[in-house]
Motif scaffolding. Structure first.
Motif, PDB file in Angstrom:
ATOM      1  N   VAL A 171      93.441  -0.277  -4.917  1.00 44.43           N
ATOM      2  CA  VAL A 171      92.256  -0.498  -5.749  1.00 44.43           C
ATOM      3  C   VAL A 171      92.589  -1.347  -6.991  1.00 44.43           C
ATOM      4  CG1 VAL A 171      92.495   1.627  -7.101  1.00 44.43           C
ATOM      5  CG2 VAL A 171      90.236   0.792  -6.559  1.00 44.43           C
ATOM      6  N   GLN A 172      93.853  -1.296  -7.433  1.00 40.23           N
ATOM      7  CA  GLN A 172      94.298  -2.048  -8.620  1.00 40.23           C
ATOM      8  C   GLN A 172      93.319  -1.844  -9.783  1.00 40.23           C
ATOM      9  OE1 GLN A 172      97.242  -3.273  -8.886  1.00 40.23           O
ATOM     10  NE2 GLN A 172      97.842  -2.943  -6.787  1.00 40.23           N
ATOM     11  N   SER A 173      92.989  -2.931 -10.483  1.00 40.31           N
ATOM     12  CA  SER A 173      92.180  -2.736 -11.693  1.00 40.31           C
ATOM     13  C   SER A 173      90.724  -2.358 -11.408  1.00 40.31           C
ATOM     14  CB  SER A 173      92.202  -3.990 -12.553  1.00 40.31           C
ATOM     15  OG  SER A 173      93.399  -4.018 -13.268  1.00 40.31           O
ATOM     16  N   ALA A 174      90.285  -2.484 -10.147  1.00 41.10           N
ATOM     17  CA  ALA A 174      88.914  -2.053  -9.857  1.00 41.10           C
ATOM     18  C   ALA A 174      88.769  -0.561 -10.149  1.00 41.10           C
ATOM     19  CB  ALA A 174      88.542  -2.367  -8.416  1.00 41.10           C
ATOM     20  N   SER A 267     106.544  -1.069  -5.555  1.00 42.23           N
ATOM     21  CA  SER A 267     106.557  -2.490  -5.904  1.00 42.23           C
ATOM     22  C   SER A 267     106.110  -2.693  -7.356  1.00 42.23           C
ATOM     23  CB  SER A 267     105.611  -3.199  -4.932  1.00 42.23           C
ATOM     24  OG  SER A 267     105.758  -4.565  -4.983  1.00 42.23           O
ATOM     25  N   GLU A 268     105.064  -1.969  -7.729  1.00 45.52           N
ATOM     26  CA  GLU A 268     104.545  -2.075  -9.106  1.00 45.52           C
ATOM     27  C   GLU A 268     105.574  -1.550 -10.107  1.00 45.52           C
ATOM     28  OE1 GLU A 268     100.938  -2.137 -10.267  1.00 45.52           O
ATOM     29  OE2 GLU A 268      99.918  -2.074  -8.339  1.00 45.52           O
ATOM     30  N   LYS A 269     106.167  -0.441  -9.738  1.00 48.24           N
ATOM     31  CA  LYS A 269     107.090   0.231 -10.659  1.00 48.24           C
ATOM     32  C   LYS A 269     108.343  -0.627 -10.885  1.00 48.24           C
ATOM     33  CE  LYS A 269     108.952   4.673 -11.649  1.00 48.24           C
ATOM     34  NZ  LYS A 269     108.640   6.028 -11.795  1.00 48.24           N
ATOM     35  N   LEU A 353      85.231  -8.333 -15.438  1.00 50.57           N
ATOM     36  CA  LEU A 353      85.861  -9.379 -14.621  1.00 50.57           C
ATOM     37  C   LEU A 353      86.859 -10.203 -15.423  1.00 50.57           C
ATOM     38  CD1 LEU A 353      83.332  -8.687 -12.653  1.00 50.57           C
ATOM     39  CD2 LEU A 353      84.109 -10.798 -11.586  1.00 50.57           C
ATOM     40  N   TYR A 354      87.743  -9.485 -16.112  1.00 53.33           N
ATOM     41  CA  TYR A 354      88.801 -10.144 -16.891  1.00 53.33           C
ATOM     42  C   TYR A 354      88.163 -11.161 -17.838  1.00 53.33           C
ATOM     43  CZ  TYR A 354      91.445  -8.302 -12.871  1.00 53.33           C
ATOM     44  OH  TYR A 354      91.962  -7.492 -11.896  1.00 53.33           O
ATOM     45  N   ASP A 355      88.828 -12.331 -17.894  1.00 53.74           N
ATOM     46  CA  ASP A 355      88.357 -13.331 -18.843  1.00 53.74           C
ATOM     47  C   ASP A 355      87.245 -14.211 -18.254  1.00 53.74           C
ATOM     48  OD1 ASP A 355      88.427 -14.270 -21.342  1.00 53.74           O
ATOM     49  OD2 ASP A 355      90.086 -15.680 -21.045  1.00 53.74           O
TER      50      ASP A 355
HETATM   51  N1  GLU Z   1      98.661  -3.142 -11.078  1.00 55.14           N
HETATM   52  C1  GLU Z   1      98.182  -4.336 -11.661  1.00 55.14           C
HETATM   53  C2  GLU Z   1      98.875  -4.595 -12.977  1.00 55.14           C
HETATM   54  O1  GLU Z   1      98.998  -3.704 -13.743  1.00 55.14           O
HETATM   55  C3  GLU Z   1      96.696  -4.230 -11.862  1.00 55.14           C
HETATM   56  C4  GLU Z   1      96.146  -5.541 -12.303  1.00 55.14           C
HETATM   57  C5  GLU Z   1      94.743  -5.805 -11.920  1.00 55.14           C
HETATM   58  O2  GLU Z   1      94.256  -5.490 -10.835  1.00 55.14           O
HETATM   59  O3  GLU Z   1      94.083  -6.371 -12.791  1.00 55.14           O
HETATM   60  O4  GLU Z   1      99.306  -5.651 -13.287  1.00 55.14           O
END
Ligand code: GLU
Length: 434
Positions: A171-174, A267-269, A353-355
């Motif tokens: 899901v990441q940032s969602a 992978s993230e860690k 939606l970020y920037d």
């Molecule tokens: N795990 C990603 C990070 O921290 C999430 C980033 C994202 O989906 O915006 O970089």
């Protein structure tokens, strides 16, 4: 395309005129499906087709005993059932929902027409192969760039799933909007916003920066989410906290099981150096609560949350729960308070939606939240939720196809929150240009 009066209004006027004491409601429905020339029999396939065409799945929990019995009769009893049995079944089911579904009074009454038009948009967007997949998390670099899924769930639980909508993705940032909503109810808005701001950052999602007060700009970016991780379920172990959040996600998506992807987590860690850097900046600025968990635990919890997996199909139900004021449409369970949902949608609208959030609000005009796996949760308040998933991203980190699809859908059905219903904006824009 949508029922003219909002669902809430429809429900309240329906409730006033509707009661089980009108035995004729069941009779009325039985009459719809009576077999010609054999009036004590109903044709089951007609009833099942009407439900399917209306977007109600055969597995819909709200009508399960009715649906199971109809499917059994369809498969084993020549598609026939006695009118008496059908009436009895209706009598023990969610009659309000059954009535609205059979009478095409759900929030999207012509669901078949809607499905056809949305499928056209979906296939048109498939041609868009712009953008690049995220490679900065090695596990995400392995994904098939051509995956494309769009799923919709209406506030009445009508479902549409296109493309790779059963494929799991992280899901990441969602998920940040969901973690925020959960924290609003479990920690309180006052406490959350003592530590986290409410403004757009104007910088990329993983920028190593804080606002003038030394706090994260908002909870939709990495810094804000890390602080949120220090507030949620304080005093419990990381695995207990994760279980708590996952169980909330499961309630949001109508009871589907929600897991985490261990390879994404590792992978993230291993490679999340920016997040470690943001964590240290937060710690140095005193942005975490003084008696909060150690930084290592906060980061660990954050990486776990990013690696929670959903499908587009379940993501659509989650978004629909937000569209429905916190009540999950497929179970009727109240998962979030209406206020937590309102606050969450406000920040999704301005910072989701970020920037690219300003451009999104301008062009699409709907609360949404994206993640670098290529997922976008989109909420059409009081109507439906969408989950779009395609891994190729534009420069800000949002799914190219997701944005393309949302723009086309919002234009087609005037879904922008500031649209006047029935107004033909496209024509007006063309006329202005000439
Ligand atoms: N795990 C990603 C990070 O921290 C999430 C980033 C994202 O989906 O915006 O970089």
């Amino acid at each position: 395309m949508f029922t003219r009066i909002g669902t809430a209004a429809l429900r309240s006027c329906f409730r006033q005129s509707f009661s089980r004491k009108f035995a004729s409601t069941e009779n009325l429905l039985v009459d719809l499906y009576r077999k010609e020339g054999a009036l004590d029999t109903v044709t089951v396939s007609l009833a099942l087709n009407d439900l399917r065409d209306g977007g109600i799945r055969k597995t819909d929990k709200r009508l399960l005993p009715l649906l199971e019995r109809l499917v059994h009769a369809q498969e084993n009893e020549n598609g026939q059932m006695s009118a008496e049995e059908f009436e009895k079944l209706l009598n023990c089911t969610n009659l309000e929902l059954a009535y609205k579904a059979f009478q095409k009074q759900l929030i999207i009454p012509d669901f078949q027409g809607f499905r056809a038009e949305v499928t056209d948009i979906f296939e048109g967007v498939r041609e868009n192969r712009e953008g690049n997949i995220a490679t900065y998390i090695p596990d995400l670099a392995k994904v098939d760039p051509d995956l494309w899924a769009a799923a919709i769930c209406s506030v009445d639980g009508q479902r549409l799933a296109l493309g790779d909508s059963a494929k799991r993705f992280s899901v990441q940032s969602a998920g940040k909007c969901l973690n925020y909503a959960i924290a609003l109810d479990s920690v309180s808005s006052d406490v959350v916003h003592k530590y986290i701001g409410l403004e757009q950052s104007g910088k990329e999602f993983n920028a190593i920066t804080l606002n003038e007060e030394g706090r994260p700009h908002n909870p939709m970016i990495n810094s804000g989410s890390l602080v949120l991780c220090s507030l949620l379920e304080r005093g419990r172990s990381v695995s207990d906290k994760l279980d708590f959040v996952r169980s909330q996600y499961e309630r949001l998506c109508g009871g589907e099981s929600v897991g985490t992807n261990s390879s994404t987590y590792s992978s993230e860690k291993e490679t999340g150096h920016r997040n470690y850097a943001i964590g240290h900046l937060l710690q140095d600025s005193g942005a975490f609560p003084a008696d909060g968990p150690p930084l290592g635990e906060i980061l660990d919890f954050y990486f776990h949350l990013c690696s929670i997996e959903i499908t587009a199909d379940t993501g659509a139900v989650i978004a629909a729960t937000l569209a429905n004021g916190g009540i999950c449409p497929t179970t009727g369970e109240k998962v979030l308070s209406a206020l937590a949902v309102r606050n969450t949608l406000s920040l999704m609208f301005s910072c989701g939606l970020y920037d690219y959030s300003g451009q999104w609000a301008f062009a699409v005009g709907l609360p949404a939240k994206s993640g670098v796996s290529g997922c976008i949760l989109v909420v059409v308040p009081n109507k439906m939720g969408l989950c779009l998933m395609s891994p190729r991203l534009e420069e800000h980190g949002n799914s190219v196809r997701g944005i393309d699809f949302a723009k086309r859908l919002a234009d087609k059905y005037n879904l922008h929150q500031f649209d006047l219903s029935g107004k033909d904006y496209k024509r007006e824009i063309e006329e202005e240009a000439n």
